[in-house]
Design a protein around this motif. Structure first.
Motif, PDB file in Angstrom:
ATOM      1  N   PHE A  19       0.839  -1.180   0.000  1.00  0.00           N
ATOM      2  CA  PHE A  19       0.000   0.000   0.000  1.00  0.00           C
ATOM      3  C   PHE A  19       0.885   1.244   0.000  1.00  0.00           C
ATOM      4  O   PHE A  19       2.053   1.200   0.378  1.00  0.00           O
ATOM      5  N   ILE A  20       0.288   2.349  -0.423  1.00  0.00           N
ATOM      6  CA  ILE A  20       0.968   3.637  -0.376  1.00  0.00           C
ATOM      7  C   ILE A  20       0.286   4.485   0.687  1.00  0.00           C
ATOM      8  O   ILE A  20      -0.919   4.764   0.604  1.00  0.00           O
ATOM      9  N   LEU A  21       1.041   4.862   1.721  1.00  0.00           N
ATOM     10  CA  LEU A  21       0.515   5.708   2.791  1.00  0.00           C
ATOM     11  C   LEU A  21       0.696   7.166   2.382  1.00  0.00           C
ATOM     12  O   LEU A  21       1.827   7.656   2.313  1.00  0.00           O
ATOM     13  N   LEU A  22      -0.392   7.855   2.116  1.00  0.00           N
ATOM     14  CA  LEU A  22      -0.299   9.240   1.646  1.00  0.00           C
ATOM     15  C   LEU A  22       0.074  10.210   2.758  1.00  0.00           C
ATOM     16  O   LEU A  22       0.477  11.346   2.476  1.00  0.00           O
ATOM     17  N   GLY A  23      -0.067   9.785   4.010  1.00  0.00           N
ATOM     18  CA  GLY A  23       0.404  10.594   5.125  1.00  0.00           C
ATOM     19  C   GLY A  23      -0.525  11.728   5.501  1.00  0.00           C
ATOM     20  O   GLY A  23      -1.671  11.809   5.056  1.00  0.00           O
ATOM     21  N   LEU A  24       0.003  12.656   6.335  1.00  0.00           N
ATOM     22  CA  LEU A  24      -0.798  13.771   6.822  1.00  0.00           C
ATOM     23  C   LEU A  24      -0.943  14.876   5.779  1.00  0.00           C
ATOM     24  O   LEU A  24      -1.933  15.591   5.753  1.00  0.00           O
ATOM     25  N   THR A  25       0.070  15.040   4.949  1.00  0.00           N
ATOM     26  CA  THR A  25       0.024  16.085   3.936  1.00  0.00           C
ATOM     27  C   THR A  25       0.760  15.643   2.678  1.00  0.00           C
ATOM     28  O   THR A  25       1.747  14.912   2.759  1.00  0.00           O
ATOM     29  N   GLU A  26       0.252  16.076   1.535  1.00  0.00           N
ATOM     30  CA  GLU A  26       0.908  15.788   0.261  1.00  0.00           C
ATOM     31  C   GLU A  26       1.657  16.997  -0.265  1.00  0.00           C
ATOM     32  O   GLU A  26       2.228  16.952  -1.353  1.00  0.00           O
ATOM     33  N   ARG A  27       1.688  18.068   0.506  1.00  0.00           N
ATOM     34  CA  ARG A  27       2.388  19.292   0.106  1.00  0.00           C
ATOM     35  C   ARG A  27       3.860  19.171   0.486  1.00  0.00           C
ATOM     36  O   ARG A  27       4.216  19.061   1.659  1.00  0.00           O
ATOM     37  N   GLU A  28       4.720  19.217  -0.511  1.00  0.00           N
ATOM     38  CA  GLU A  28       6.154  19.013  -0.312  1.00  0.00           C
ATOM     39  C   GLU A  28       6.756  20.040   0.639  1.00  0.00           C
ATOM     40  O   GLU A  28       7.631  19.726   1.441  1.00  0.00           O
ATOM     41  N   GLU A  29       6.287  21.286   0.564  1.00  0.00           N
ATOM     42  CA  GLU A  29       6.879  22.344   1.380  1.00  0.00           C
ATOM     43  C   GLU A  29       6.584  22.179   2.874  1.00  0.00           C
ATOM     44  O   GLU A  29       7.244  22.796   3.715  1.00  0.00           O
ATOM     45  N   LEU A  30       5.578  21.365   3.208  1.00  0.00           N
ATOM     46  CA  LEU A  30       5.220  21.174   4.610  1.00  0.00           C
ATOM     47  C   LEU A  30       5.848  19.921   5.227  1.00  0.00           C
ATOM     48  O   LEU A  30       5.794  19.746   6.448  1.00  0.00           O
ATOM     49  N   ARG A  31       6.429  19.074   4.399  1.00  0.00           N
ATOM     50  CA  ARG A  31       6.924  17.788   4.910  1.00  0.00           C
ATOM     51  C   ARG A  31       8.015  17.961   5.957  1.00  0.00           C
ATOM     52  O   ARG A  31       8.037  17.253   6.966  1.00  0.00           O
ATOM     53  N   THR A  43       5.667   3.441   0.617  1.00  0.00           N
ATOM     54  CA  THR A  43       4.941   2.172   0.592  1.00  0.00           C
ATOM     55  C   THR A  43       5.083   1.411   1.900  1.00  0.00           C
ATOM     56  O   THR A  43       6.022   1.606   2.667  1.00  0.00           O
ATOM     57  N   ILE A  44       4.116   0.539   2.137  1.00  0.00           N
ATOM     58  CA  ILE A  44       4.159  -0.413   3.243  1.00  0.00           C
ATOM     59  C   ILE A  44       3.628  -1.732   2.705  1.00  0.00           C
ATOM     60  O   ILE A  44       2.586  -1.764   2.030  1.00  0.00           O
ATOM     61  N   SER A  45       4.339  -2.803   2.945  1.00  0.00           N
ATOM     62  CA  SER A  45       3.929  -4.101   2.411  1.00  0.00           C
ATOM     63  C   SER A  45       2.639  -4.563   3.077  1.00  0.00           C
ATOM     64  O   SER A  45       2.297  -4.109   4.178  1.00  0.00           O
ATOM     65  N   PHE A  46       1.936  -5.454   2.406  1.00  0.00           N
ATOM     66  CA  PHE A  46       0.682  -5.970   2.961  1.00  0.00           C
ATOM     67  C   PHE A  46       0.890  -6.614   4.332  1.00  0.00           C
ATOM     68  O   PHE A  46       0.147  -6.305   5.270  1.00  0.00           O
ATOM     69  N   PRO A  47       1.897  -7.495   4.519  1.00  0.00           N
ATOM     70  CA  PRO A  47       2.120  -8.080   5.856  1.00  0.00           C
ATOM     71  C   PRO A  47       2.440  -7.022   6.913  1.00  0.00           C
ATOM     72  O   PRO A  47       1.962  -7.113   8.058  1.00  0.00           O
ATOM     73  N   ASP A  48       3.250  -6.016   6.553  1.00  0.00           N
ATOM     74  CA  ASP A  48       3.588  -4.954   7.509  1.00  0.00           C
ATOM     75  C   ASP A  48       2.363  -4.121   7.860  1.00  0.00           C
ATOM     76  O   ASP A  48       2.198  -3.684   9.000  1.00  0.00           O
ATOM     77  N   CYS A  49       1.507  -3.893   6.869  1.00  0.00           N
ATOM     78  CA  CYS A  49       0.274  -3.139   7.104  1.00  0.00           C
ATOM     79  C   CYS A  49      -0.638  -3.888   8.072  1.00  0.00           C
ATOM     80  O   CYS A  49      -1.183  -3.297   9.006  1.00  0.00           O
TER      81      CYS A  49
END
Length: 315
Positions: free
Chosen positions: A12-24, A91-97
């Protein structure tokens, strides 16, 4: 018909709290600071209580358990989130998720049940003070501690197995910073009605039953406090449980809002904020709430600090 796991999504792809590069960068520094404060202060609470014989009472025994659960609770999700913030690969693998989901449910359940045990402890201490030592003896405390961990591990296993039976064959983007139940249900191409039913039934039992115990305990506590004649006596008695009550309101308020409402009202931004409150902010603030409002803890912390300073000068 044979039931098989038809999962085709391997990660899976964890999109996280924000997708704005300047805030990461800002988000990374902020959450790293909160995570380190969490580990430092909860670890300090465990160390101070464990090293002070005057604090070897049921109340502080369960407070140690709470600090341990809070450290583990945040450690399930925050390190992966921090890694994703500084990495292009989110990304996070299915087993790790699935593993992350399991421990998340375990420590969420543990916190719920433990807060109810702590409320019961305060009820016995205030409403039955003469029998407190007999009722809340060492054996009973150890049994309670073992019981809430066993219940938590079994509950985590149940929800994890129910998620494992789902198929994920379309999008693999999780609109969250960790593998939570609701985002995974939304990605599934399998009917999740059974999963949602379990959340509202068995989940309600392990969240709302402890909440009911807390509610009844505090009704009895407040009734007993109001019978105390002096204002000073009422204030002193209530101060012994005010910290716990603050933690309960903070934790349960966001948890009930998150999971016990229709899935149609799911809001990405609102749920991200709520998750941060009970997953990161609440575990970090709990030791501050207890240490700032508890005289015994403040005294023990001051003595431990003085010992460390004296040891440093002698060294």
């Amino acid at each position: 018909m044979e039931l098989k796991n038809q999962t085709t999504v391997m990660e899976f792809i964890l999109l996280g709290l924000t997708e704005r590069e300047e805030l990461r960068g800002v988000v990374f520094v902020l959450f790293l600071a909160m995570y380190l404060i969490n580990l430092l202060w909860n670890g300090t609470m465990i160390s101070v209580i464990g090293g002070n014989s005057q604090l070897h009472t049921p109340m502080y025994f369960f407070l140690c358990n709470l600090s341990f659960v809070d450290m583990c609770f945040t450690s399930v999700t925050v390190p992966k989130m921090l890694t994703n913030l500084i990495s292009d690969k989110k990304t996070i693998s299915f087993p790790d998720c699935i593993t992350q989901l399991y421990f998340f449910v375990v420590f969420t359940t543990a916190e719920c049940v433990l807060l109810s045990i702590m409320a019961y402890d305060r009820y016995v201490a205030i409403c039955n003070p003469l029998h407190y030592i007999t009722i809340m003896n060492k054996k009973v405390c150890l049994i309670m501690s073992a019981a809430f961990f066993i219940i938590s591990f079994l509950n985590g296993l149940l929800h994890t197995l129910l998620v494992y039976r789902l198929s994920f064959c379309n999008s693999n983007k999780i609109q969250h910073f960790f593998c939570d139940l609701t985002p995974l249900y939304q990605l599934s191409c399998t009917d999740t009605s059974i999963n949602e039913l379990v959340v509202f039934t068995e989940g309600s039992l392990l969240v709302m039953l402890p909440f009911l115990i807390i509610l009844i305990s505090y009704i009895r506590i407040i009734t007993t406090i109001l019978k105390i004649q002096s204002t000073a006596g009422r204030s002193k008695t209530f101060s012994t449980c005010s910290s716990h009550l603050t933690v309960v309101i903070f934790f349960y308020g966001t948890l009930i809002f998150m999971y016990f409402r229709p899935s149609s009202s799911y809001s990405l931004e609102t749920d991200r904020i709520s998750s941060v409150v009970y997953n990161v902010l609440s575990p970090m603030l709990n030791p501050f709430i207890y240490s700032l409002r508890n005289r015994d803890v403040k005294v023990a912390l001051r003595r431990a600090l003085q010992r460390n300073i004296s040891s440093s000068f002698r060294g």
